[in-house]
Design a protein around this motif. Structure first.
Motif, mmCIF file in Angstrom:
data_model
loop_
_atom_site.group_PDB
_atom_site.id
_atom_site.type_symbol
_atom_site.label_atom_id
_atom_site.label_comp_id
_atom_site.label_asym_id
_atom_site.label_seq_id
_atom_site.Cartn_x
_atom_site.Cartn_y
_atom_site.Cartn_z
ATOM 1 N N VAL A 7 0.853 -1.184 0.000
ATOM 2 C CA VAL A 7 0.000 0.000 0.000
ATOM 3 C C VAL A 7 0.893 1.239 0.000
ATOM 4 N N ALA A 8 0.570 2.192 -0.863
ATOM 5 C CA ALA A 8 1.341 3.436 -0.951
ATOM 6 C C ALA A 8 0.617 4.538 -0.205
ATOM 7 N N PHE A 9 1.380 5.404 0.448
ATOM 8 C CA PHE A 9 0.837 6.548 1.174
ATOM 9 C C PHE A 9 1.447 7.827 0.619
ATOM 10 N N LEU A 10 0.573 8.758 0.237
ATOM 11 C CA LEU A 10 1.013 10.116 -0.102
ATOM 12 C C LEU A 10 0.827 10.964 1.148
ATOM 13 N N VAL A 11 1.915 11.487 1.694
ATOM 14 C CA VAL A 11 1.876 12.240 2.955
ATOM 15 C C VAL A 11 2.168 13.706 2.653
ATOM 16 N N ARG A 12 1.273 14.586 3.112
ATOM 17 C CA ARG A 12 1.427 16.021 2.867
ATOM 18 C C ARG A 12 1.356 16.796 4.173
ATOM 19 N N ASP A 13 2.141 17.837 4.267
ATOM 20 C CA ASP A 13 2.103 18.735 5.427
ATOM 21 C C ASP A 13 0.920 19.687 5.242
ATOM 22 N N ILE A 14 -0.047 19.622 6.154
ATOM 23 C CA ILE A 14 -1.252 20.460 6.048
ATOM 24 C C ILE A 14 -1.363 21.400 7.254
ATOM 25 N N THR A 15 -0.233 21.771 7.815
ATOM 26 C CA THR A 15 -0.262 22.587 9.031
ATOM 27 C C THR A 15 -0.971 23.921 8.792
ATOM 28 N N ARG A 16 -0.681 24.599 7.680
ATOM 29 C CA ARG A 16 -1.339 25.882 7.402
ATOM 30 C C ARG A 16 -2.847 25.698 7.261
ATOM 31 N N GLN A 17 -3.233 24.690 6.487
ATOM 32 C CA GLN A 17 -4.653 24.424 6.281
ATOM 33 C C GLN A 17 -5.319 24.093 7.609
ATOM 34 N N LYS A 18 -4.632 23.293 8.440
ATOM 35 C CA LYS A 18 -5.220 22.877 9.713
ATOM 36 C C LYS A 18 -5.360 24.066 10.663
#
Length: 379
Positions: free
Chosen positions: A118-129
């Protein structure tokens, strides 16, 4: 003798794809990880090695529990198993304490054809959060503003009879004190003592009622610091809290019908779930004109169905026209007059439920009423 030219080595068929992935990731701050069914790293890609906590080779072959904190490792392993079992992609969010403070990440998990894991695309969403948390708090404050007058009434009523009972107790104790001091013509009155005891019981009930109101407000309005996925929400308690808070708005417009079955907890924030239910209940109240509570109803039903927890909030209000029903979850869409409401309430409700891997749907008939339905997974 014929001379044969040795052909150049043929690159591994995955190498061009890896190079392309490396270029694409170089344009973002995203990471890609691949795991086998047991949670061991098969590969790791990033646009820059600096984005990885360790060199790429250090991940390969290691189990996820050796790299991530226990809670995030457990969530990732659960996601791997679900994606492998169902074949459907899924998304979750998590946060980590890093240098400079907490950072928030989203992880999109999916099966990759012709690959073993299984592949995971991990993104930093700190600004959005950060923006999302600010909007959540603004929505809470807007709801509290709507409830302010009703909450004041809920607190002032028990305060009134607490004050009255305390005055009665003070007068009764003065009489008893005089009798005990031997004042002429007075004797200790057992009846007075019993009445004082009853007044104390009523006063205590009043303080309990105020404490419950304030407790519900505190639960609803508090800022949260829990990590997503680590909290289990009691859906019944969240719905009861929301009903208690919305009751001042509901009681003058409709009869409230409340039916609840025993249901398992769901993964997510109880206070955010309460925020969803409170918004839906306030919308139901505002869909019904004041003055005829005996002719209208607002129903709240809680049940378990097909492995999910289902909450329905149904009203007999004016309903929603079909052209508005299509846009009801859009941010800033509102049919209220300018300056009344933000148009964010239902959009925020929708995003909270989606983040909990649930569904929020609506059915409505003009002139007959509306039903909002929340479905939440229990796994």
């Amino acid at each position: 003798m014929c001379a044969f030219e040795v052909p150049p080595p043929v690159p591994h068929p995955l190498e061009p794809a890896e190079e392309l992935l490396q270029v694409v990731l170089g344009l973002t701050d995203s990471l890609v990880f691949e795991f086998d069914a047991e949670g061991r790293y098969l590969s790791a890609w990033a646009g820059s090695e600096a984005l990885l906590a360790a060199p790429r080779e250090a991940f390969l072959g290691r189990h996820i529990s050796e790299v991530m904190d226990p809670a995030t490792a457990a969530r990732t392993l659960e996601s791997i198993q679900r994606v492998l079992a169902r074949g459907e992609p899924e998304r979750f969010e998590y946060s980590l304490e890093l240098e400079g403070g907490r950072r928030w990440f989203s992880a999109d998990a999916m099966r990759v054809p012709q690959r073993p894991g299984v592949a995971f695309l991990v993104r930093d969403i700190t600004r959005q959060k950060t923006l999302e948390l600010s909007l959540l708090q603004a929505d809470r404050l807007a709801a509290l503003g709507t409830l302010a007058a009703g909450v004041a009434h809920e607190v002032s009523n028990p305060l009134g009879y607490i004050s009255s009972n305390l005055n009665f107790i003070e007068e009764g104790l003065a009489e008893v004190r005089q009798a005990l001091a031997g004042a002429p013509g007075l004797a200790p009155q057992a009846l007075t003592l019993e009445e004082c005891a009853e007044a104390l019981t009523e006063a205590r009930q009043g303080t309990t009622r105020i404490r419950n109101v304030v407790g519900d407000l505190k639960t609803f309005s508090r800022g949260e610091d829990t990590r997503p996925g680590e909290e289990r929400a009691d859906v019944r308690r969240a719905l009861e809290m929301s009903l208690n808070m919305a009751m001042p708005e509901l009681r003058h417009r409709a009869r409230v019908v409340w039916r609840a079955e025993e249901v398992p907890p769901v993964r997510g924030s109880e206070s955010r779930l309460g925020q969803v239910f409170l918004n839906l209940l306030l919308n139901a109240a505002q869909a019904i004109s004041e003055g005829a509570p005996g002719e209208n109803t607002v129903e709240a039903h809680l049940r378990a169905e097909d492995g999910k927890v289902v909450v329905e909030i149904r009203d007999t209000g004016h309903g929603i026209p079909p052209e508005n029903l299509k846009r009801i979850f859009e941010p800033f869409f509102t049919t209220r007059p300018a300056g009344v409401g933000t148009g964010l309430g239902l959009a925020i409700c929708h995003s909270i439920i989606i983040a909990m891997r649930g569904e929020l749907t609506v059915e409505s008939t003009v002139g007959k009423g509306t039903c909002f339905r929340v479905r939440l997974p229990t796994d």
